[in-house]
Design a protein around this motif. Sequence first.
Motif, short mmCIF file in Angstrom:
data_model
loop_
_atom_site.label_atom_id
_atom_site.label_comp_id
_atom_site.label_asym_id
_atom_site.label_seq_id
_atom_site.Cartn_x
_atom_site.Cartn_y
_atom_site.Cartn_z
N HIS A 1 0.89 -1.02 -0.05
CA HIS A 1 -0.04 -0.05 0.10
C HIS A 1 0.83 1.32 0.14
O HIS A 1 1.92 1.14 0.59
N TRP A 2 0.40 2.14 -0.91
CA TRP A 2 1.27 3.65 -0.71
C TRP A 2 0.32 4.44 0.17
O TRP A 2 -0.89 4.75 -0.21
N THR A 3 0.53 4.54 1.42
CA THR A 3 1.88 4.30 1.88
C THR A 3 1.85 4.09 3.50
O THR A 3 0.65 4.35 3.83
N SER A 4 2.86 4.07 4.22
CA SER A 4 2.63 3.92 5.76
C SER A 4 2.21 5.18 6.46
O SER A 4 1.33 5.28 7.00
N MET A 5 3.11 6.11 6.12
CA MET A 5 3.01 7.34 6.92
C MET A 5 2.55 8.44 5.98
O MET A 5 3.14 8.50 4.76
N ASP A 6 1.58 9.42 6.35
CA ASP A 6 1.20 10.69 5.86
C ASP A 6 2.88 11.01 5.69
O ASP A 6 3.71 11.25 6.42
N ASN A 7 3.33 11.40 4.26
CA ASN A 7 4.62 12.03 3.99
C ASN A 7 4.55 13.16 2.85
O ASN A 7 3.70 13.69 2.59
N PHE A 8 5.89 13.45 2.44
CA PHE A 8 6.17 14.57 1.66
C PHE A 8 5.89 14.12 0.27
O PHE A 8 6.64 13.26 -0.21
N GLU A 9 4.83 14.45 -0.43
CA GLU A 9 4.17 14.21 -1.67
C GLU A 9 4.91 14.94 -2.73
O GLU A 9 4.14 15.82 -3.47
N TRP A 10 6.22 15.05 -2.91
CA TRP A 10 6.73 15.44 -4.12
C TRP A 10 6.18 17.03 -4.35
O TRP A 10 6.19 17.53 -3.50
#
Length: 404
Positions: free
Chosen positions: A354-363
Amino acid sequence: MSRERRFPEGFLWGCATAVHQVEGNNHNCDWSEFEQSGGILTGDSADPSCDHYRRFREDFRMLQRLHNNAHRFSIEWSRVEPAEGEFDRAQIEHYREVLTELKACGMLAMVTLHHFSSPLWFTHRGGWMASGAPEAWLAFVRKVAGELGDLVGMWCTLNEPNIYAYQGWITGEFPPGRRGDVVGLYRVLANMRDGHERAYRELKRITPGVPVGLAQNKWLLFPANRWNPLDQVLAGFSQFGLDRWPVGRSGPRRVVEATSDFVGLNHYRGSLVSALGRHCNSWWLAQTDFGWAVQPEWLRTCLEELAPLGKPVYVTESGMATKDDSKRVQFLEDVLGQVWQAIEHGVDVRGYLHWTSMDNFEWAHGYSMRFGLIEVDLETQKRTVKPSGELFRRIAKANALPAS
Ligand code: FCB
């Protein structure tokens, strides 16, 4: 009567990440330079980040509690090879610790060797567009395989060459920020194809027992006007996303036939395309915060197209951007139902990351997009499992979906 929908024994359940999106303090790469020069639409930069570089142990323990038995992540080239031909022993040791921890948590490591970010020395000599690009990257590939290959479960050479080249050379949303540069796009794709094929051979030589593939993005395109042959032609470009490589000496051909042990499928969206310039984003379909149209059945469509290739298939990325986690819960139930059906119809699907585990920096979209099963407070670094994470845990633990 409905029955429990079981997945095959040994099915991989996990999440996918990419270093630059989660690690933090990653400044020797083109993305950092792009951020500093104001390239990001939201004005964000990858710092502050999820600080995964320092918190990977805690993060992997959380994923272990969510019954993940696999994890896809990338190794940062600019950390391992900060200057051309110079390898940083401490960084190699860092990634050895990361891989050792994954093993201790019972997670198979799927390692991506290029996920959008490249060292500054590489981009300043022309990046993936320049001649000699594949050779430059292969030195890193060989080093990582030789030093860390004993802990790697699967290799993904490259992430989404089509999206990388399109966003960097056509829309300008990714570094180097070029727009409408069709020649550049062609050269990047040709070099990446060459790089992938050569990396495949090198990895088979150095780590013969480890399956090698790449993660290709399949963006489904549909003709906005079925009567218009030009719209049909444009829609045909979605063929190039996944199993074909539109460039290179031998023309379009199925790269996975010769140089992949498995197919890695990243799928997120579909669009209507029109030669009349009306690029409609199918408002009648479920939208995500990204404005992407999503239909769970499309994942099954993509998977079934791959069946004739006769290779194992892994969903290497699938997910949706939404701040409303109840939508993600519904999405997961639906999309995993489609994966299960594809398996029932004979597609050899071996895992779902799954994308993704943690909310993160989405480019280019900074922190405005939330794809995670886990929420991260960037101020305090507190992690909180969302209801979608709980659902993922139950499904992965049972290796089954509840009866429908
Ligand atoms: C894919 C990228 C991944 C992530 C998702 C939302 O194209 O591979 O890093 O940004 O999109």
